[in-house]
Design an enzyme around this catalytic site. Structure first.
Site, PDB file in Angstrom:
ATOM      1  CD  GLU A 128      12.797   3.956   8.424  1.00 25.49           C
ATOM      2  OE1 GLU A 128      12.956   5.253   8.772  1.00 25.49           O
ATOM      3  OE2 GLU A 128      12.931   4.379   6.611  1.00 25.49           O
ATOM      4  N   GLY A 167       7.441   4.900   8.699  1.00 24.55           N
ATOM      5  CA  GLY A 167       6.332   6.580   8.738  1.00 24.55           C
ATOM      6  C   GLY A 167       6.531   6.472   9.961  1.00 24.55           C
ATOM      7  CB  SER A 168       4.150   8.825  11.631  1.00 17.58           C
ATOM      8  OG  SER A 168       3.216   8.518  12.023  1.00 17.58           O
ATOM      9  CB  THR A 169       6.594   7.185  16.592  1.00 19.65           C
ATOM     10  OG1 THR A 169       8.567   7.555  15.808  1.00 19.65           O
ATOM     11  CG2 THR A 169       7.209   6.109  17.774  1.00 19.65           C
ATOM     12  CB  CYS A 212      13.538   8.596   8.422  1.00 18.96           C
ATOM     13  SG  CYS A 212      14.093   7.140   7.462  1.00 18.96           S
ATOM     14  CE  LYS A 239      -0.976   3.459   2.563  1.00 16.63           C
ATOM     15  NZ  LYS A 239      -1.711   3.743   1.720  1.00 16.63           N
ATOM     16  CD  GLU A 264      11.486  12.514  11.495  1.00 16.78           C
ATOM     17  OE1 GLU A 264      12.048  11.726  10.826  1.00 16.78           O
ATOM     18  OE2 GLU A 264      10.276  11.911  12.021  1.00 16.78           O
ATOM     19  CB  VAL A 276       1.318   5.769  11.731  1.00 22.31           C
ATOM     20  CG1 VAL A 276      -0.024   4.403  10.594  1.00 22.31           C
ATOM     21  CG2 VAL A 276       0.407   6.743  11.656  1.00 22.31           C
ATOM     22  N   GLY A 277       3.042   3.130  13.424  1.00 22.94           N
ATOM     23  CA  GLY A 277       3.952   2.156  13.506  1.00 22.94           C
ATOM     24  C   GLY A 277       3.362   1.762  14.777  1.00 22.94           C
TER      25      GLY A 277
END
Length: 403
Positions: free
Chosen positions: A175, A153-155, A209, A97, A307, A157-158
Site C-alpha cells: 500500500e 509506505g513510500s513507493t 495516503c 516492524k 504527494e 521503498v515498496g
C-alpha cells in the site's frame, strides 16, 4: 499516540476505535468460508468408462505461514491491526516492524495483545532505529521462513522490497503513495464538497495516503468553493495535540516542514497564488505548518505532480468533464480519488474512468474495515479490509478425489 505522532487527541481516540474495528471484523471473518479451512467443491469433468461422473474437485484455503509487516507512523495502531487482524484470522503468525518514529504506540499494542492472551510467537514486534531499518526490511524479504510481506509506505521503498522479495518468490502486499485528485463539478453541492474536502485534506495535518492533494475545481464554482473552503480552514486550531480545542497538530518532522515550504514557494514562483496560509508556525514549534490554500497551480508544478503529505490544498480549474478526468489520471499513482456531483449518470461514468483503487463520491472519509482498501498503478498491490483482506494471507490447495 498523540504524544508520539502529534495528532490531536480526538483523532487518536478515533484511530483506536478504527484499529479495533479490524480486530472485530476479522474475528468474525475467521470462522467464515472465506477464511482458512474454507473453500469449495466442484463437479468433476472426468468420467468413468460408462460415462458416469467420476471424482470430486476440492479446493481448500490454508494459511500462508509466517508473515512480516512494515507499518508507517501516520496510523501507528490502525495500520498494524489492519494487517495483523486478517493474518491471525487466517492462521498465520505475524512479525511487525513499526515505524522508528512511532514505536511506543506499537509496543503498547503488543502489551495489550499479551494481556489479551495472544500466545508467544504469534504476534511479535521488531523495533529499530532509522539506521537499521533497511537491514530489518532486507531480512524480512530474503528470509525463506517468511512467506509473505505486507508494507505500507513510500513507493520507492515498496519497489525495493518487492525486488528483494523476488529471490524467494515471496507473496507481497503493498500500500504505497498516493496523489489523490479531488474534483468538484459545476453541479456539485458546494457546501457538501467543502465539508468533504476538509475531512479528506486536513485529517492528521494532511499526512494520510488517501488525503486529497490535487483539487480540480470547475471554473464556474471556483470562487465560491475557495471562499467557503477558506472560511472553514480559518477555523482550524493548530497546536499541541493534547491541548483542548486543537483540531490540527504538527507534521511529523522538521524536514517535512522544509519540504512543504519549498514546494509552496516554488509553485508561487511559477505563477500560483496564495489564497490562505503558506508559512511555517515556528512560534508553536519546529514541526508546525499552517493550513494552506494555493490556487492557479500549474499541473507541471512539483506541488501538483508529487504527494505533499502536509496541510496544503493545491487548486487548478477545468472546463470539461473530459479535461478533469485526464488531469486526475495524469499520475503514476492510483490509490484514491474523490469527486463531487449531483448527477447520477456522471457518478458512474466518471467513477468508471478514474484510475484508482478507491473512489469517494461526495465524501471525504472513505476507509472502513468492511471495505477493500488498496491502489492500482504504482500505488500498490493487494487489498486490506473486507473479505479481500484475509485472502491476502491464504493459499488455495486443490485436491482431486477419485471417489
Amino acid at each position: 499516540m498523540t504524544m508520539e505522532s502529534g495528532k490531536p487527541l480526538a483523532e487518536s481516540k478515533g484511530e483506536v476505535a478504527y484499529g479495533v474495528s479490524f480486530l472485530d471484523y476479522y474475528a468474525g471473518e475467521a470462522i467464515r468460508p472465506s477464511s482458512a479451512g474454507g473453500g469449495f467443491i466442484a463437479p468433476s469433468p472426468f468420467t468413468t468408462d460408462t460415462g458416469a461422473p467420476k471424482g470430486k474437485i476440492m479446493a481448500v484455503q490454508e494459511a500462508v505461514g509466517v508473515t512480516a509487516m512494515v507499518t508507517p507512523w501516520n496510523f501507528p495502531i490502525a495500520m498494524i491491526t489492519r494487517k495483523v487482524g486478517p493474518a491471525l484470522a487466517a492462521g498465520c503468525t505475524a512479525i511487525v516492524k513499526p515505524s522508528e518514529l512511532t514505536p511506543l504506540t506499537a509496543i503498547a499494542l503488543k502489551v495489550l495483545a499479551d494481556r489479551a492472551g495472544v500466545p508467544d510467537g504469534v504476534f511479535e514486534l521488531v523495533t529499530s532505529d532509522r539506521e537499521s531499518t533497511a537491514d530489518v526490511g532486507k531480512e524480512f524479504c530474503i528470509n525463506p521462513t517468511i512467506k509473505k510481506i505486507s508494507f505500507t509506505g513510500s513507493t520507492p521503498v515498496g519497489k525495493l522490497l518487492m525486488k528483494m522479495s523476488s529471490d524467494t518468490v515471496k507473496r507481497v502486499s503493498l500500500e504505497l503513495g498516493g496523489n489523490a485528485a479531488f474534483i468538484v463539478f459545476d453541479d456539485a453541492d458546494i457546501d457538501q464538497a467543502v465539508d468533504a474536502a476538509m475531512s479528506s485534506k486536513f485529517r492528521n495535518a494532511g499526512q494520510t495516503c488517501v488525503c486529497a492533494d490535487r483539487f480540480l475545481i470547475h471554473h464556474s464554482v471556483e470562487e465560491e468553493f475557495i471562499s467557503k473552503l477558506s472560511k472553514q480552514v480559518s477555523q482550524i486550531q493548530v497546536g499541541h495535540g493534547m491541548k483542548e480545542g486543537v483540531t490540527m497538530g504538527p507534521v511529523i518532522t522538521k524536514t517535512s516542514v522544509s519540504n512543504i515550504k519549498e514546494k509552496v514557494d516554488k509553485a508561487l514562483s511559477e505563477g500560483a497564488e496564495l489564497a490562505f496560509g503558506g508559512s511555517p508556525l515556528p512560534e508553536l514549534g519546529p514541526n508546525f505548518f499552517e493550513p494552506t490554500i494555493v490556487q492557479n497551480v500549474k499541473p507541471s508544478s512539483l506541488l501538483w505532480c508529487t504527494e505533499t503529505f502536509g496541510p496544503v490544498v493545491a487548486i487548478t480549474t477545468f472546463d470539461t468533464e473530459e479535461e478533469a478526468i485526464e488531469l486526475a489520471n495524469d499520475t503514476t499513482s492510483g490509490l484514491a480519488s474523490y469527486f463531487c456531483t449531483k448527477d447520477a449518470e456522471r457518478i458512474f461514468r466518471v467513477a468508471g474512468r478514474l484510475e484508482n483503487g478507491i473512489i469517494g463520491i461526495n465524501a471525504g472519509i472513505i476507509s472502513s474495515a468492511s471495505a477493500p482498501f488498496g491502489g492500482v498503478k504504482e500505488s500498490g498491490l493487494g487489498r486490506e479490509g473486507s473479505a479481500a483482506g484475509i485472502a491476502e494471507y491464504l493459499e488455495t490447495k486443490y485436491m482431486y478425489l477419485n471417489l
